[in-house]
Design a protein around this motif. Structure first.
Motif, mmCIF file in Angstrom:
data_model
loop_
_atom_site.group_PDB
_atom_site.id
_atom_site.type_symbol
_atom_site.label_atom_id
_atom_site.label_comp_id
_atom_site.label_asym_id
_atom_site.label_seq_id
_atom_site.Cartn_x
_atom_site.Cartn_y
_atom_site.Cartn_z
ATOM 1 N N HIS A 9 0.830 -1.207 0.000
ATOM 2 C CA HIS A 9 0.000 0.000 0.000
ATOM 3 C C HIS A 9 0.863 1.255 0.000
ATOM 4 C CE1 HIS A 9 -3.152 2.817 0.739
ATOM 5 N NE2 HIS A 9 -2.785 3.064 1.978
ATOM 6 N N SER A 12 2.275 1.920 -3.357
ATOM 7 C CA SER A 12 1.272 2.334 -4.339
ATOM 8 C C SER A 12 1.089 3.849 -4.354
ATOM 9 C CB SER A 12 -0.073 1.666 -4.047
ATOM 10 O OG SER A 12 -0.699 2.232 -2.906
ATOM 11 N N GLY A 250 -10.338 -2.365 -4.783
ATOM 12 C CA GLY A 250 -9.123 -2.241 -5.580
ATOM 13 C C GLY A 250 -8.959 -0.830 -6.093
ATOM 14 N N SER A 251 -7.835 -0.577 -6.761
ATOM 15 C CA SER A 251 -7.570 0.744 -7.322
ATOM 16 C C SER A 251 -6.735 0.606 -8.580
ATOM 17 C CB SER A 251 -6.846 1.635 -6.307
ATOM 18 O OG SER A 251 -5.557 1.122 -6.025
ATOM 19 N N ARG A 252 -6.807 1.627 -9.413
ATOM 20 C CA ARG A 252 -6.012 1.648 -10.643
ATOM 21 C C ARG A 252 -5.614 3.083 -10.942
ATOM 22 N NH1 ARG A 252 -9.119 -0.926 -14.496
ATOM 23 N NH2 ARG A 252 -7.796 -2.766 -14.598
ATOM 24 N N THR A 293 -6.307 -1.830 -0.390
ATOM 25 C CA THR A 293 -7.203 -2.863 -0.901
ATOM 26 C C THR A 293 -7.421 -3.952 0.144
ATOM 27 O OG1 THR A 293 -6.501 -2.479 -3.178
ATOM 28 C CG2 THR A 293 -7.483 -4.624 -2.702
ATOM 29 N N VAL A 417 -9.017 -6.178 -11.737
ATOM 30 C CA VAL A 417 -8.310 -5.230 -10.881
ATOM 31 C C VAL A 417 -7.699 -5.940 -9.668
ATOM 32 C CG1 VAL A 417 -8.591 -3.194 -9.403
ATOM 33 C CG2 VAL A 417 -9.781 -3.310 -11.605
ATOM 34 N N THR A 418 -8.459 -6.848 -9.047
ATOM 35 C CA THR A 418 -8.029 -7.523 -7.826
ATOM 36 C C THR A 418 -8.515 -8.964 -7.861
ATOM 37 O OG1 THR A 418 -8.378 -5.425 -6.662
ATOM 38 C CG2 THR A 418 -7.980 -7.361 -5.300
ATOM 39 N N PRO A 426 -5.858 -10.311 -0.830
ATOM 40 C CA PRO A 426 -6.148 -9.907 -2.209
ATOM 41 C C PRO A 426 -4.874 -9.515 -2.953
ATOM 42 C CG PRO A 426 -6.843 -8.210 -0.635
ATOM 43 C CD PRO A 426 -6.518 -9.434 0.158
ATOM 44 N N GLY A 428 -3.389 -7.352 -6.141
ATOM 45 C CA GLY A 428 -3.678 -6.322 -7.132
ATOM 46 C C GLY A 428 -3.154 -6.711 -8.497
ATOM 47 N N THR A 430 -3.238 -4.418 -11.293
ATOM 48 C CA THR A 430 -3.179 -3.250 -12.131
ATOM 49 C C THR A 430 -1.757 -2.806 -12.453
ATOM 50 O OG1 THR A 430 -3.353 -1.840 -10.174
ATOM 51 C CG2 THR A 430 -5.391 -2.387 -11.337
#
Length: 432
Positions: A9, A12, A250-252, A293, A417-418, A426, A428, A430
């Protein structure tokens, strides 16, 4: 005991790979002095090449960063290094009261936030600006309809009168319709077999933009969003809010020459509603908002208006993010996901994709691309949005066994995404 962020994290948040590497060298206690945390902020002084150490402070909730170094990257390597130190070596960042320089910075942030809340815009001036912009958007949309009709009239295969669409896109920017401009620019890159479809959707959107007053409120709000109207966060938060414990799915991050955009998807533990948070940063600066996430965030969200509200603004948070449930989130079959997208498109014809959790799917690599299958139905993976290395990571996590995968499903396929495997955190998908 406060929840420390994972290394994944923290990294990221970095604006680029070079910042990640530099931060790793500052993640040990040696260069740091005067470190501390009060549970809401971190601070410390990092030895540099000069006599005076760099003072670094981080407010964790937003997060926000302050550093006396001259770096133009944001967050800088010192902020990232301090976060990595706090995450990996908690005893090196003891609990304590903020130093004076930290307290002053935090107080100034609080003062600015309170000032923004008190500022009230002039409603009459806002009304006049809205009317002026509405007239410009309508004029631009009418011109776009004529351009599209002219191309169709001459035939899609006749390129003698078909110049690049960039000039038309520039006209849409002048008309204060950036959403139309973006869709117009994409026309030059489309294969010919898809042109008529996109012309029709764009013509429909331009027509709707000239008749906003005649549309139902929710559809009008959707059209405004597609055209490029924006709503201030304070205005959104002034309306109804939804409080829930939101699971970070999740994130992108995506970027161009002007902007870095971070998309963070949430789903309410009680309401089951999806939400999309957007955060932006200039090139070389990571977007401000970051949520880990797989964690739960108790907060109030305010949804932007639309036929299928998804984008939201983050309001008050109630505590720090906490680790989410060990089990993966509940998902759909491939057939259910397809049906759900079809229902959403009926209300929003311009919907490219929607957030979807697929349950019990296996990634498959075939000569003609990647697919996800649940044993009954198969959906193609939209590989243009996911690095090849990330897809092989997905296959390695699966090892041929079913997974729960979150991503965006639309007419071009599924963009993962996840992923969740049984009994594992989880993963990631991305980044490579």
């Amino acid at each position: 005991m406060e929840e420390r962020w994972s290394t994944e994290h923290v990294l990221s948040l970095a604006p680029d790979a070079a910042s990640q590497k530099a931060a790793g060298k500052l993640s040990a206690p040696a260069p740091w002095s005067g470190t501390g945390t009060d549970g809401t902020a971190l601070w410390g002084e990092c030895k540099g090449s000069g006599r005076t150490p760099y003072r670094t402070a981080i407010e964790l909730a937003t997060p926000a960063y302050q550093c006396s170094c001259p770096s133009r990257k944001f967050p800088c390597k010192h902020a990232l290094g301090l976060l990595l130190l706090w995450s990996g070596t908690p005893e090196a960042v003891p609990a304590g009261e903020p130093a004076d320089w930290v307290a002053e910075w935090l107080a100034s942030r609080q003062e600015r936030a309170e000032k923004r809340v008190k500022e009230q815009p002039d409603p009459e001036a806002a009304r006049r600006r809205a009317e002026k912009r509405g007239a410009r958007v309508a004029a631009g949309a009418a011109e776009l309809r004529l351009r599209l009709a002219d191309r169709v009239r001459h035939g899609l295969a006749d390129q003698s009168t078909a110049g690049p669409w960039e000039e038309v896109a520039a006209r849409m920017v002048d008309a204060q319709a950036p959403g139309l401009a973006t869709r117009v620019r994409e026309l030059d890159a489309l294969p010919q077999e898809r042109l008529l479809e996109e012309y029709a959707l764009l013509h429909l959107l331009a027509t709707a933009a000239t008749r906003l007053d005649e549309l139902p409120a929710e559809l009008a709000a959707t059209v405004r969003t597609r055209v490029g109207y924006t709503v201030e966060a304070t205005e959104v938060l002034a309306g109804p809010t939804v409080r829930d414990r939101w699971l970070v799915l999740g994130s992108r991050d995506t970027s161009d020459d002007r902007l870095v955009t971070r998309r963070i998807w949430l789903r309410g533990a009680k309401t089951g509603r999806f939400a999309l948070l957007l955060s932006f940063g200039r090139p070389g600066q990571a977007p401000v908002l970051a949520l880990p996430t797989g964690h739960l965030v108790e907060a109030e969200l305010a949804y932007h208006p639309g036929a299928h509200p998804l984008r939201a603004t983050l309001g008050e948070r109630f505590g720090a993010p906490e680790p989410g449930p060990a089990d993966p989130p509940a998902g759909l079959t491939v057939a259910e996901a397809v049906a759900g997208y079809g229902t959403a498109v009926a209300d929003d014809p311009w919907l490219e994709s929607r957030p979807t959790v697929l349950d019990g799917v296996v990634p498959v690599h075939a000569p003609d691309g990647w697919f996800l299958t649940d044993g009954h139905h198969t959906v193609p993976v939209r590989t243009s949005t996911v690095p090849e290395a990330a897809l092989w990571r997905l296959a390695a996590v699966s090892t041929g066994r079913p997974l729960t995968v979150f991503g965006e499903y639309g007419h071009q396929g599924f963009a993962p995404v996840t992923a969740w495997a049984a009994g594992r955190r989880p993963v990631g998908l991305t980044t490579a």
